[in-house]
Design a protein around this motif. Structure first.
Motif, PDB file in Angstrom:
ATOM      1  N   PRO A 112      59.955  30.032  40.566  1.00 14.66           N
ATOM      2  CA  PRO A 112      58.982  30.301  41.615  1.00 14.66           C
ATOM      3  C   PRO A 112      57.977  31.331  41.158  1.00 14.66           C
ATOM      4  O   PRO A 112      58.297  32.211  40.369  1.00 14.66           O
ATOM      5  CB  PRO A 112      59.852  30.854  42.763  1.00 14.66           C
ATOM      6  N   THR A 113      56.754  31.201  41.638  1.00 17.79           N
ATOM      7  CA  THR A 113      55.705  32.141  41.250  1.00 17.79           C
ATOM      8  C   THR A 113      55.466  33.195  42.304  1.00 17.79           C
ATOM      9  O   THR A 113      54.745  34.142  42.071  1.00 17.79           O
ATOM     10  CB  THR A 113      54.392  31.396  40.975  1.00 17.79           C
ATOM     11  N   GLY A 114      56.025  33.040  43.483  1.00 11.32           N
ATOM     12  CA  GLY A 114      55.773  33.997  44.551  1.00 11.32           C
ATOM     13  C   GLY A 114      56.424  35.334  44.267  1.00 11.32           C
ATOM     14  O   GLY A 114      57.474  35.416  43.638  1.00 11.32           O
ATOM     15  N   TYR A 168      55.518  33.170  31.243  1.00 16.02           N
ATOM     16  CA  TYR A 168      56.045  31.812  31.085  1.00 16.02           C
ATOM     17  C   TYR A 168      57.228  31.589  32.020  1.00 16.02           C
ATOM     18  O   TYR A 168      58.033  32.496  32.260  1.00 16.02           O
ATOM     19  CB  TYR A 168      56.465  31.568  29.632  1.00 16.02           C
ATOM     20  N   SER A 169      57.333  30.365  32.523  1.00 16.50           N
ATOM     21  CA  SER A 169      58.397  30.055  33.470  1.00 16.50           C
ATOM     22  C   SER A 169      59.775  30.045  32.815  1.00 16.50           C
ATOM     23  O   SER A 169      60.793  30.072  33.495  1.00 16.50           O
ATOM     24  CB  SER A 169      58.135  28.709  34.146  1.00 16.50           C
ATOM     25  N   SER A 170      59.816  30.011  31.498  1.00 12.72           N
ATOM     26  CA  SER A 170      61.091  30.055  30.783  1.00 12.72           C
ATOM     27  C   SER A 170      61.681  31.462  30.743  1.00 12.72           C
ATOM     28  O   SER A 170      62.839  31.647  30.374  1.00 12.72           O
ATOM     29  CB  SER A 170      60.907  29.536  29.358  1.00 12.72           C
ATOM     30  N   VAL A 206      59.278  36.415  25.096  1.00 11.95           N
ATOM     31  CA  VAL A 206      60.079  37.272  25.977  1.00 11.95           C
ATOM     32  C   VAL A 206      61.004  36.383  26.797  1.00 11.95           C
ATOM     33  O   VAL A 206      60.556  35.614  27.653  1.00 11.95           O
ATOM     34  CB  VAL A 206      59.189  38.122  26.901  1.00 11.95           C
ATOM     35  N   THR A 207      62.291  36.473  26.534  1.00  7.98           N
ATOM     36  CA  THR A 207      63.269  35.623  27.220  1.00  7.98           C
ATOM     37  C   THR A 207      63.733  36.209  28.547  1.00  7.98           C
ATOM     38  O   THR A 207      64.158  35.476  29.431  1.00  7.98           O
ATOM     39  CB  THR A 207      64.499  35.383  26.332  1.00  7.98           C
ATOM     40  N   SER A 208      63.646  37.540  28.685  1.00 14.18           N
ATOM     41  CA  SER A 208      64.093  38.147  29.939  1.00 14.18           C
ATOM     42  C   SER A 208      63.384  39.463  30.198  1.00 14.18           C
ATOM     43  O   SER A 208      63.035  40.198  29.274  1.00 14.18           O
ATOM     44  CB  SER A 208      65.614  38.367  29.935  1.00 14.18           C
ATOM     45  N   ILE A 209      63.192  39.721  31.478  1.00 14.21           N
ATOM     46  CA  ILE A 209      62.664  41.002  31.958  1.00 14.21           C
ATOM     47  C   ILE A 209      63.700  41.566  32.911  1.00 14.21           C
ATOM     48  O   ILE A 209      64.089  40.918  33.875  1.00 14.21           O
ATOM     49  CB  ILE A 209      61.311  40.825  32.673  1.00 14.21           C
ATOM     50  N   THR A 236      47.863  38.606  41.231  1.00 10.76           N
ATOM     51  CA  THR A 236      47.929  37.168  41.023  1.00 10.76           C
ATOM     52  C   THR A 236      48.808  36.889  39.817  1.00 10.76           C
ATOM     53  O   THR A 236      48.628  37.479  38.750  1.00 10.76           O
ATOM     54  CB  THR A 236      46.523  36.596  40.766  1.00 10.76           C
ATOM     55  N   ILE A 237      49.798  36.008  39.985  1.00  9.16           N
ATOM     56  CA  ILE A 237      50.730  35.712  38.903  1.00  9.16           C
ATOM     57  C   ILE A 237      50.564  34.255  38.481  1.00  9.16           C
ATOM     58  O   ILE A 237      50.688  33.343  39.295  1.00  9.16           O
ATOM     59  CB  ILE A 237      52.179  35.988  39.325  1.00  9.16           C
ATOM     60  N   LEU A 238      50.231  34.068  37.208  1.00  5.40           N
ATOM     61  CA  LEU A 238      50.125  32.725  36.655  1.00  5.40           C
ATOM     62  C   LEU A 238      51.393  32.423  35.876  1.00  5.40           C
ATOM     63  O   LEU A 238      51.701  33.094  34.892  1.00  5.40           O
ATOM     64  CB  LEU A 238      48.916  32.614  35.721  1.00  5.40           C
ATOM     65  N   THR A 239      52.146  31.445  36.329  1.00 12.27           N
ATOM     66  CA  THR A 239      53.339  31.020  35.619  1.00 12.27           C
ATOM     67  C   THR A 239      52.991  29.790  34.794  1.00 12.27           C
ATOM     68  O   THR A 239      52.579  28.775  35.335  1.00 12.27           O
ATOM     69  CB  THR A 239      54.481  30.689  36.593  1.00 12.27           C
ATOM     70  N   ILE A 240      53.138  29.899  33.483  1.00  9.79           N
ATOM     71  CA  ILE A 240      52.754  28.828  32.579  1.00  9.79           C
ATOM     72  C   ILE A 240      53.883  27.809  32.478  1.00  9.79           C
ATOM     73  O   ILE A 240      55.057  28.159  32.402  1.00  9.79           O
ATOM     74  CB  ILE A 240      52.390  29.412  31.200  1.00  9.79           C
TER      75      ILE A 240
END
Length: 277
Positions: A221-223, A193-195, A173-176, A211-215
């Motif tokens: 940013p993960t916030g 994913y952070s990408s 998934v490249t974009s949301i 809770t958001i896990l950014t790989i």
């Protein structure tokens, strides 16, 4: 509908609100065209689709509000048109999507508030359109986006408050889009994913933030916001709208009337307003 029928044409039964009971599409039918059953609000039981069906047109079952039970889209179906089942709010069971479908169009299942259970998106799907599952608030359990999907459009899952558990978004998934999962307040964990490019308020809109896990690589940013964003347009409803949503974001076909008219349409029924929620 007799077994000799192979196609149901544009607006064939548009606005025939006096039908009752169930609707059975025989296996001889391979296509249901635009607006074929739009506004047929009298059906009071199940919808059974042809196992030979390959395409469902735009607005085909739009505002058929009284179908009940589960909806099974046969695996033969490749194309589901924009808003084809929008406002079919009477379904009370699960939704099964064709394993042959390549995309879920704009607003295909928007405001189908009665669907329950787990939503499974098949591996054949590459894109999820604007408003695809907008305010499908009855889905429960977690949601896993398959690795075949490359993008999720604006408001695709906005208002789907019933999801619980984990949301898993793969690196494909490249974009949301903006408000992609807006007000999906019951997820407890999101893996992304952070990408992936994340649109405005894609995970916003509620006081409770999962809770958001950014790989890795952790370039984004993960916030996430902890409350209602101050810049949120006022037209986004805070709950399930009664009837039609108060507005519809960009990508909605323009020139639509505010309700299904009583006469034969000159084109598509134009019942969803335009504009950004």
């Amino acid at each position: 509908i007799p077994d000799s029928v192979v196609s149901i044409g544009d607006s064939a039964f548009y606005g025939c609100s006096g039908f009752t009971g169930s609707l059975i599409i025989p296996d001889s039918v391979t296509s249901i065209e635009n607006n074929a059953f739009a506004g047929c609000s009298g059906f009071s039981s199940s919808l059974s689709l042809s196992n030979s069906l390959t395409s469902i047109g735009d607005y085909a079952f739009y505002q058929c509000t009284c179908f009940t039970g589960s909806l099974i889209i046969p695996d033969s179906v490749i194309t589901m048109g924009n808003y084809s089942f929008s406002f079919c709010s009477g379904f009370t069971g699960t939704l099964t999507i064709s394993t042959g479908a390549t995309s879920i169009g704009n607003g295909t299942f928007s405001s189908c508030t009665g669907f329950t259970g787990t939503l499974i998106i098949p591996d054949s799907v590459t894109s999820i359109g604007n408003l695809a599952f907008y305010y499908c608030s009855g889905f429960t359990s977690g949601l896993t986006i398959p690795s075949s999907v490359t993008y999720i459009e604006v408001n695709a899952f906005s208002g789907c408050r019933g999801f619980t558990g984990s949301l898993i978004i793969p690196d494909s998934v490249t974009s949301i889009g903006d408000y992609g999962f807006y007000q999906c307040s019951s997820f407890t964990y999101i893996s992304i994913y952070s990408s992936t490019t994340i649109g405005a308020d894609a995970f916003g809109g509620d006081a409770v933030t999962p809770t958001i896990l950014t790989i890795a690589p952790s370039s984004l940013p993960t916030g996430q916001p902890t409350g209602q964003p101050s810049g949120q347009p006022s037209c986004v409803p805070s709950g399930q709208p009664a009837g039609q949503p108060s507005c519809v974001p960009s990508g909605q076909p323009s020139g639509q009337p505010s309700c299904v008219p009583s006469g034969q349409p000159s084109g598509q029924p134009s019942c969803v307003p335009s504009g950004q929620p």
